[in-house]
Each structure stands twice: as structure tokens, then as C-alpha cells.
Design an enzyme around this catalytic site. Sequence first.
Site, PDB file in Angstrom:
ATOM      1  CG  HIS A 262      -1.594   1.310   1.447  1.00  0.00           C
ATOM      2  ND1 HIS A 262      -2.536   1.779   0.576  1.00  0.00           N
ATOM      3  CD2 HIS A 262      -1.466   2.248   2.401  1.00  0.00           C
ATOM      4  CE1 HIS A 262      -2.967   2.954   1.002  1.00  0.00           C
ATOM      5  NE2 HIS A 262      -2.331   3.267   2.099  1.00  0.00           N
ATOM      6  CG  ASP A 374      -4.849   3.736   4.920  1.00  0.00           C
ATOM      7  OD1 ASP A 374      -5.342   3.559   6.039  1.00  0.00           O
ATOM      8  OD2 ASP A 374      -3.966   4.574   4.700  1.00  0.00           O
TER       9      ASP A 374
END
Length: 1006
Positions: A262, A374
Amino acid sequence: MHDDRTLVEARLRRVLDERIRPAVHPESVPLEVAVWHAPGEPVPVAEGLAADVEPVTVGSRWGAPWGTSWFRVTGTVPAEWAGKTVEAILDLGFDENMPGFQCEGLVYRPDGTPVKGLNPRNQWVRIGAPVQGGEEVRLHVEAASNPVVMGPRPFTPTPLGDLETAGRDPQYTLTRMDLAVLDETVWHLVTDLEVLGELMAELPVDSPRRWEILRAVERALDALDLQDVGGTAERARACLADVLAAPAVPSAHRISAVGHAHIDSAWLWPLRETVRKVARTAANMTALLDDEPDFVFAMSQAQQWAWVKEHRPEVWARVKKAVADGRFVPAGGMWVESDTNMPGSEAMARQFVHGKRFFLDEFGVDNDEAWLPDTFGFAAGLPQIIRAAGSRYLLTQKISWSRTNSFPHHTFRWEGIDGTRIYTHFPPVDTYNCSMRGAEIAHAVRNFKDKGTARHSLAPTGWGDGGGGTTREMVAKAARLRDLEGSATVTWETPSAFFAKAEAENPEPPVWVGELYLELHRATLTSQAGTKQGNRRSEHLLREAELWAATAAVRTGFPYPYADLDRIWKTVLLHQFHDILPGSSIAWVHREARATYARIADELNGIVDAAQRALAGEGTVPLLFNAAPHTRAGVPAGGARPAEASGRTTHAGRPDGGHVLDNGLLRIGVDPRGLVDSVLDLATRRETIAPGRTGNLLQLHQDLPNMWDAWDVDEFYRNTVTDLTDADEVTPGDDGASVRIVRTFGGSRVTQLLSLPPGEKRLVVDTEVDWHETEKFLKLAFPLDLHTDRYASETQFGHFFRPTHTNTSWEAAKFEACNHRFVHLQEPDWGVALVNDGTYGHDVTRAVRTDGDGGTTTTVRASLLRAPRFPDPETDQGVHRFRHALVPGASIGDAVREGWRINLPERRLDGAGEVTPLVTVDRDSVVVTAVKLADDGSGDVVVRFHEAHGARARATLTAGFPLAGAEVTDLLERPLADTAPPAVDDGRIAVALRPFELRTLRLKRA
């Protein structure tokens, strides 16, 4: 038998740390090192490779904040190492606990070929396996000295977040630059012992399996000669073979591991550094794919792929090959992992349009899943957008961060405002940085809420946030966990393979209706007001540019600016990333964002002006161009003509020194302090402001959350409040039909203008704040005489209801929430809307009056400004301008219309005469969000619209040009295979929509 468990476990920890891990590289020789420090921004690779370097030694300090240093390392493999595996160990000064948040490097060969990235958990570069001995080694490292913004004391204000304030002091100490022998047997022994030790710690103390592992570990440690680890490692491994070979039980939980990194497109680093972070990670992952045949890696965010293609073509070539092999997987189908609360309807749709189209054009991949691990909560309109883009699934784990309530499912169908349901998975591992530790795997098993109906979950595996990705150690652990007694099973799989298995296993999971609210990070709806206003303005300017350019292209042959609009859209979408638009990035990011939005505004205004001039022609007729989706001043939506007269507004003084504004529809009372004590709806004689209360009330709160300063506002902020009632000036406005108020407080100054436009039922509040507060929260309050148990907030392609009460912990947790252009509160026969041109955060509270009439006061407050000091210590300092309008007597349709009106100011231009709309819809509840030319350059006109009132609607869409036919399409303007083309009758198309239904039509010009 005596219980010696803790003794053996402590022995394992010490022997691993002090004897076995150091023996992984038993022999080493130093490399020679030289360096060139680039004087400014990063330079092209060829320039870095050719630069004149100077000798430097291990132990030297290097790296000014945000600088780039090119290290050249050279050496010779000792002849006696022939036949061994040799690596370069390049430690730039890493803290192993901070992967992604420190200095990083990308290693190149002398010809400019990228080898792999360097980061705190990935310091090695393979030289040969085996080597011949005597080989010359020459490597170049492009090292980024990114400072540690989130330091040992998190959330401490720091100047390191901007190149302009970070200083030039070196940040790092060059720690190790060696050639070393890798003892692969010892390396495997480390992994064996880590996997078994971590698994053992998660098993019940009375579990036979735990004791079997303990005794096997004890035998292995006994078999190991601590003075000859390399020579006895194989013997120690043999002692572990049986416990490692014991298969998992048939009912074991099954984890699909997805290699992952990420990478925040900006956060504690600027956009330009993310370009390099992505290249480092992609280089690392393609190298790991070459070494590990079972490994699969997924990367989201088409923007990041585009950066690799543009800036690192050598890495791009390796990525393309790995994609073709099916092992480097484009994921998510969005331009970036955006915030989903604040982006407007069209912007949220375009995230998927541009993301999916990039993956289709480059690789022929059409993603099934939205991948947002996220993002800070999920708006209730999102399921329909995902489905309209041709996708079926959603993955996130962020809701696990909620502080108050535990979400009841891990796999479920999420139902949006229109009834669309999306198959959704929250990985129970509760992280997007899974490293295959035993504690993580065991947590996923224990935490999984769908036991009994499902056995599959997903684990995004690899270092993230700042990138880095999966390591060889993680892959090695996963190999041992593939089928191991006492553990969940682990298999490398693509996201699509996981979702296919999960849905087949659990086709009818529970349903969750409405938004996925994150009970954390609520202040991201307010922090960095300039960034948020830039986003809102850009979204509406893009609407105008597309509308007028398309109209002019069809009517006059105006050259439609395909490339410019595509580029600008991608820039706006990039800035909707979930740490840019939410205001949680460093100062550098937001400084650049404000400048970018200003450039975008200039460019889009230029497109609008040129298109409108082409449409208006030469003449002296005063035309009002109306880009809103509803008629305004007699001008139809998407058209231009002279505006109709609209009456007048009067101003009068009051005996108490206050003011009265009256336009025949509303009568506004302003007290001597500049507070609104009356908003009377003259048609119904209904008073809007609660008895004894005043609106236009600015309220200032202390605001120091327990952590996550730019992200969080904790509920205790409400415990202290200062009502800003003192006024320096309260005077009539220059136009004679408004009231001007000036207030000062702390180091700040507020200037407001209250105005009542002629012929319009809305009180407009223009607020200019020269803001110089610290750790404060500024709100604009309107206490309403209105009783309701719920209110509506606009979201993408509709609105969503939230309660005004706090009966449950779920309701109480929503003490700060998101709206787009309006909030609307309503009793059965009368309502009030508060509309805005660029704020998102708000709160609504209710109280029963204990004196007087015993009625209910419902207070709506718009959140204006905050002043957190991390990660930007100067957050929001300076001048800001806001516009709100209070609309009494408003239906939900009035709220929709007024929300559009305040965000799309009228434009006036002299021309030859009326401009008729390119497309019209004969029902106000059917709102057109986009009129544009098709992206494929065919000249077809694309129209996107939705039902906006929450009711079924039948309408007629009429094309203002000869129409040859029409198609219903997805967001990517592809015909829907299961939907018949709509009938066209003399340019008219009958439309029937469900509540909040979104539809896209492609109109073919005759």
C-alpha cells in the site's frame, strides 16, 4: 514432566537474536563507496550515473532532508568465495522498525538497468548464486534522504514536512556497505524457528501441538553448535522437519495471501517522492517474482502505474512482462485509492473511469474489485458507482480502526442508497501490512466473524504506507504456512481468485445498509480547507468545461479539448487521494495542491470562456449562462438567455440597533451583535430560528485530539466552547441590501456579509476568516425550531439519512459527519436546508427546550476551520472564504437545487442571442451530472443523470441536436449487454428511474 516451557522459549529468543541471525552472513568484506549529492530535485538516472563522485566511508553522515545522493559501490568477490551465494549488504542508515518512513534507495547496474529497491527491511542485493570468485562488483544507488516526519514522539510539530523549512542538516549515517556470503541453510533455519516459535506462542498452553513444537525446538537448539552455526544448521533443521510437515486440520481457516505494498500517493512525503517509491517497490517485486514461483503481487492505483510507465521505462518493461504472466496484478480499478466521503458524484465515477480504462488500455484487464484498504470510511452512494463501473467487489480493512463499535461482519453484501449491493470483504488480519507473523495469522483466525458459514479471508502481505512490498522472508514464511498443523493455511492468490472462492463458499452473506462510517479520523472532513475548496471548485469547473465545450462542439464545431480535460481530470482525481483531500499530508503536499488548483481553475475558466464565446456569437444581448441542472432566473439548465427580473430586497434599521432584510419571501432579523435572531418564512409565517437562540453563530472549540492531530477530532472537544458574539462592526452592506459584520478573536479576524438575494428564498452567509489560531476548531451554527429524528446529507448521486439522536453507540459515534452541497432537515410539511460551496464536515444535535414552549431545537453546524500542528504545523493559517446559504421552507428538491446553485455561480456574457441546451430533462428530480463528448472521440454525446429526491421518477430527456440513436452504457461508456437501447422519438427518450438510480446514456448524432 516439569514445566520448562518459558525456559525453552526464552532460550529460543536469545539464540535466534545473538547466534543464528548473525550467522546468516558469516563472512563479509567492505565495499569501496563514493557519493555525489544532487544539488536540488532528483535528476534523471543517466545524470546520476555519470556524476563525479567523491570517496565516502561507512560512519559518514549524509542526506539533507528530501535530498538525493548517488552512491557508487565497487569491490571484488574474494576468490575463496567461489561456489558460494554472495550478496551486497547496503545499509544506508536504516531503522528496521520504520520501513517506508525513512531513507530508501533504488539500485542500478552501470548501464542504468534497475536491480531492486533498498529499504529498512530489504538491504540486500544478490551478486551471484553461486559466484565464480574474483568477479568485479559495481552498483549505483539512488538514495533518497526522506526525513522521519513521524518521529520517536508521533504527532510532534516538525518543520521537516516541507523542503522550504526542513533545513540542510544530514539525516542519516552510512552504516554498512559490504559484500557478504549468504548461508542459505542458516537463513532457512531462521525462518523455520521463527514460524514455529510464533505459531507456538499463539497455541493454548495445554495444546498438545504446542508442546510438540516446543520439544522439537529444544532438540534443534541442542543440535546446534553455537560456535559453528553454519556447520550444524542442517542438523538443527532436521530436528524440525516432522513438526513442519504435520498438515493442517481439514477445518483450518484459509488465508489468501496477496502480495501488496500500500503506497500512499502522498502523505509524509510529496508527490514527486511517491513517483520514486513506486519505482523502487515495483523493481523489488518484479525481482521477487523472478525468485519465487508461487508468489503473486497486486498493485492498485492506475496513477502509480502511469508514473512507472512515464518515469522508469526499464521498470515498466519488467512490470508489463510480469502482468502478462498473471503474477503482477493490476488491482482496484481506480485512478488512486481516493477518499470516498468528499469526492462529488462525477469525480467518484471518474476515479473508476480513468483507473479501469488505464488497465484495459495497457493490459486488457477489467478489474472486478474496488481495492481501498486505507480509506477513511465509505459513502453510502459508492456501491452503485462500483457496479456502474462494471465491478462487483470491495475490499477494505480500515473500518477495523473504529474506536467505538466493532463491525459485525468480515464478508457481507453492502447495500447503497439505491439498493445496489456489492460483495464486500474486510480482511480479519486487520492490517494492510501483513508480514506473515504468527500473531497476525492467529489474529485473523480468532477475529474472523463469519465462522460457521465461511472459511476464507484475505491478507494483504507486504510493507506499505511508504511502500517496500513483500519480502523474501514473508514468502518463506508463507511457504511453511501453506499446510501446517495449528495454523491457518496460506496460499498466494490474486484478489479475483479470492473473491471467486469467497462468493462461491458464502453466496448469501449478511447485508449492511448505508454508509460504512469510520469511527475515527472525523476531522479529515475539515483539515486543510484550501485543499477541500480547491477540490470542490475544480469538480464544478470540470462540469462547466465539459458542458459548454460539448455544446459548442456540436453547435459550432468548437474543438473539444479531449486531451486537456483528460489530463485535468487525472490531476483532480490524484488530489482526491485519501491523505491529500482529507488534509492529512505534510505542508509540502498542500502547498503544491493549492498552486495546482489555482492553475486548474485558470485553465478550465479559459476553456469555459472560449466555448461560451463560440456559443454566444457577436452581439450585445446580455446573456446569463446557467451550468446548473435546474432553471435559474428563467434560464434553462445548460442554456443561456437574458435573465428574468427578480424583485428587490430592502434593508431597514431596528430600534435596538439591529437590521432587517426583506425580499417579500423571507424577513431576516439581525441583532446588534450581527447574529441572526429571526428568519421568517413569509408565505407560511414560520419562524426558522429557535426561540431565544441566534443563528450565524461562530463557535470556537479547543481541539487537541489524543493522537492523529490532522485526522481526529475527539468528542470531548464539545466540552469547551466560546461563542463569538462580540462584534467590532455591524453595518449595512455597500449594496444597501445586506449586513456586514466584523469580529476579532485571538489572533484572527472574521468578516461576514449577510445578504438576501432578490426573488430568492435563501439567506446567504459569506464568511472571510483571517485565521491565526492553534489547536482550535471553528464552527458556524444555526439553531432551528424544528423537530425531526433524522436529517439528510448529500452524497454521491443522492442523499443519505442520519439520526439526530444518540440512542445507540453507533449513532453517538457519528458526532461529526460528511455532506456534499447540503444538509436538509424536515418536519412533514416544512424543512430547512443549509447549503455550502466548499465545506464537508458538520454536526447536528437536538435538545428539548425546558422553558417556553417545550419545543425541540435542532442545531446544524458547518465545520469551517481547524488548526492542528501535525503533520503541517501551519495548517490553515491565513485567509479563507466560505459561502453558505440557509434555505427555510425547503423541500429535499429545494436543497438539491440550492446546493447546485451555490456551487455553480452564474456567468454573464454579451452575445447574439439565446443558446438552447444541448440536452434537457423535464423533471427537476432527475439531475444531470455530466454532459460531455464521448471519450473515444466519436463525437457521441454522453449524458449522465440520476434521480435525486429519493423517489421513483419518469421523465423525458430531449436532445437539442439531430439524434440517430442512443445506448445505455456503464461509466466507461460501454453499452450494457443486458440492456436494450432506449426508444428514440423525435429526439426524445423516455426515462424511468428508481430512487437515486444512476444512468448513463450515449447519444449518437445524426
